[in-house]
Motif scaffolding. Structure first.
Motif, PDB file in Angstrom:
ATOM      1  N   PHE A  89      -2.836  -2.757  -2.726  1.00  0.00           N
ATOM      2  CA  PHE A  89      -4.107  -2.517  -1.988  1.00  0.00           C
ATOM      3  C   PHE A  89      -4.201  -0.917  -2.278  1.00  0.00           C
ATOM      4  O   PHE A  89      -3.369  -0.210  -1.898  1.00  0.00           O
ATOM      5  CB  PHE A  89      -3.958  -2.763  -0.621  1.00  0.00           C
ATOM      6  N   SER A  90      -5.440  -0.552  -2.348  1.00  0.00           N
ATOM      7  CA  SER A  90      -6.027   0.837  -2.426  1.00  0.00           C
ATOM      8  C   SER A  90      -6.447   1.325  -1.105  1.00  0.00           C
ATOM      9  O   SER A  90      -6.473   2.644  -0.879  1.00  0.00           O
ATOM     10  CB  SER A  90      -6.972   0.832  -3.488  1.00  0.00           C
ATOM     11  N   ASP A  91      -6.819   0.488   0.084  1.00  0.00           N
ATOM     12  CA  ASP A  91      -7.076   0.826   1.184  1.00  0.00           C
ATOM     13  C   ASP A  91      -6.140   0.237   2.147  1.00  0.00           C
ATOM     14  O   ASP A  91      -5.647  -1.140   2.282  1.00  0.00           O
ATOM     15  CB  ASP A  91      -8.526   0.380   1.537  1.00  0.00           C
ATOM     16  N   ALA A  92      -5.353   0.860   3.216  1.00  0.00           N
ATOM     17  CA  ALA A  92      -4.408   0.419   3.924  1.00  0.00           C
ATOM     18  C   ALA A  92      -5.140  -0.314   4.922  1.00  0.00           C
ATOM     19  O   ALA A  92      -4.409  -1.576   5.442  1.00  0.00           O
ATOM     20  CB  ALA A  92      -3.989   1.719   4.961  1.00  0.00           C
ATOM     21  N   LEU A 117      -5.300  -3.962   3.570  1.00  0.00           N
ATOM     22  CA  LEU A 117      -4.001  -4.622   3.707  1.00  0.00           C
ATOM     23  C   LEU A 117      -3.673  -5.077   5.129  1.00  0.00           C
ATOM     24  O   LEU A 117      -3.299  -6.330   5.271  1.00  0.00           O
ATOM     25  CB  LEU A 117      -2.792  -3.744   3.187  1.00  0.00           C
ATOM     26  N   TRP A 124       1.025  -1.118   0.061  1.00  0.00           N
ATOM     27  CA  TRP A 124       0.083  -0.019   0.047  1.00  0.00           C
ATOM     28  C   TRP A 124       0.998   1.199  -0.054  1.00  0.00           C
ATOM     29  O   TRP A 124       1.867   1.355   0.625  1.00  0.00           O
ATOM     30  CB  TRP A 124      -0.750  -0.088   1.311  1.00  0.00           C
TER      31      TRP A 124
END
Length: 307
Positions: free
Chosen positions: A52-55, A58, A33
């Motif tokens: 991953f676009s969202d922390a 992940l 990320w």
């Protein structure tokens, strides 16, 4: 096999963190990320893992996090990861303020996760052996250290770092120097600091009533004067820090191995965990106040995990 999520896409993340995790026998890289989605996608593709676009997604997909981001960003992610029960492989400094560092320590303590803060030189075998021997010898009256870097030269991968430009040598190379002094001389009780040329800073540290150390730190030193030096002086004479050997990737693989061992065995080592990282931040914050206000600053009681 411990699965790590990598947070960060800069030079240190790509060339050190990702490389160390990808080549480690006890760990695997599970995803990346970053604040720049395009860079995260490129780094993830390079290592054959998903971006991953969202922390938090992940964090939810892995067992541990490796963070290579600015310290203020790292602190928030570390709290979120620890609260979710994820083990922590963090960078130095742990945070840019003592309250943020305390939040990380509290979250890790409440969840019981293992943590390692990657003070690079503490994971170089020759230096680690030297520090253990010096600590066992004792009787030191003090230390003198110089850590001069020159990161603003053309082509340096860290020269464009906004947080380094804003916070300077104290917060960037200061943790390196402190990580070598504290295990031998013990907790810092008072700090004085003075600004020098080219953004350098010069510290005088009292370690209780037994020893005093001086540290000179710079990020914009003339290239010909870059150096890392440290010596201890005391009852047994002079002892000088050995030369650095190996690469940061080699050192980080040892740090990853330590974290994996702690996870496997359930042990928790204080030598370079978030509590030690927090105590380093306490010294840095006191030094910043000392420099800004032109006075000696005492450290609060309870600062004393020395590695």
């Amino acid at each position: 096999m411990l699965t790590f999520g990598l947070f960060g896409t800069g030079h240190w993340a790509a060339e050190v963190h990702a490389a160390a995790l990808a080549g480690h026998p006890g760990a695997r890289l599970g995803g990346v990320w970053g604040r720049d989605p395009a860079k995260a996608a490129a780094l993830a593709e390079r290592y054959g893992v998903p971006a991953f676009s969202d922390a938090d997604a992940l964090i939810g997909a892995v067992e541990a996090v490796a963070v290579a981001l600015p310290p203020d960003v790292q602190a928030d992610l570390a709290v979120r990861a620890a609260t979710a029960g994820r083990h922590l492989l963090l960078d130095k400094p742990l945070a840019l303020s003592l309250p943020d560092a305390d939040r990380v320590v509290q979250a890790a303590g409440q969840s019981g996760v293992a943590s390692v803060v990657f003070f690079t030189n503490r994971f170089r075998p020759a230096i680690a052996s030297f520090l253990a021997s010096a600590a066992a010898t004792g009787g030191w009256h003090g230390a003198r250290g110089v850590t001069y870097a020159s990161i603003f030269q053309p082509g340096n991968p860290y020269g464009g770092s906004a947080w380094r430009r804003e916070h300077g040598a104290l917060w960037d190379v200061g943790p390196h120097a402190l990580s070598l002094v504290l295990p031998v001389l013990g907790p810092v009780t008072r700090v004085a600091a003075m600004a020098g040329p080219r953004g350098s800073v010069h510290l005088t540290l009292a370690h209780g009533d037994a020893a005093t150390s001086t540290l000179s730190l710079a990020l914009d030193a003339p290239p010909a004067s870059t150096t890392v030096e440290l010596l201890f002086h005391g009852e047994e004479g002079i002892d000088v820090l050995p030369r650095r050997e190996g690469t940061p990737v080699d050192a980080l693989r040892l740090a990853v191995g330590q974290l994996c061992t702690e996870v496997d065995t359930g042990t928790r080592d204080q030598q370079c965990d978030v509590r030690f990282g927090r105590d380093v931040v306490a010294v840095l914050a006191a030094a910043q106040t000392a420099r800004e206000q032109g006075r000696t600053v005492g450290l609060p009681a309870g600062t004393g995990v020395t590695g």
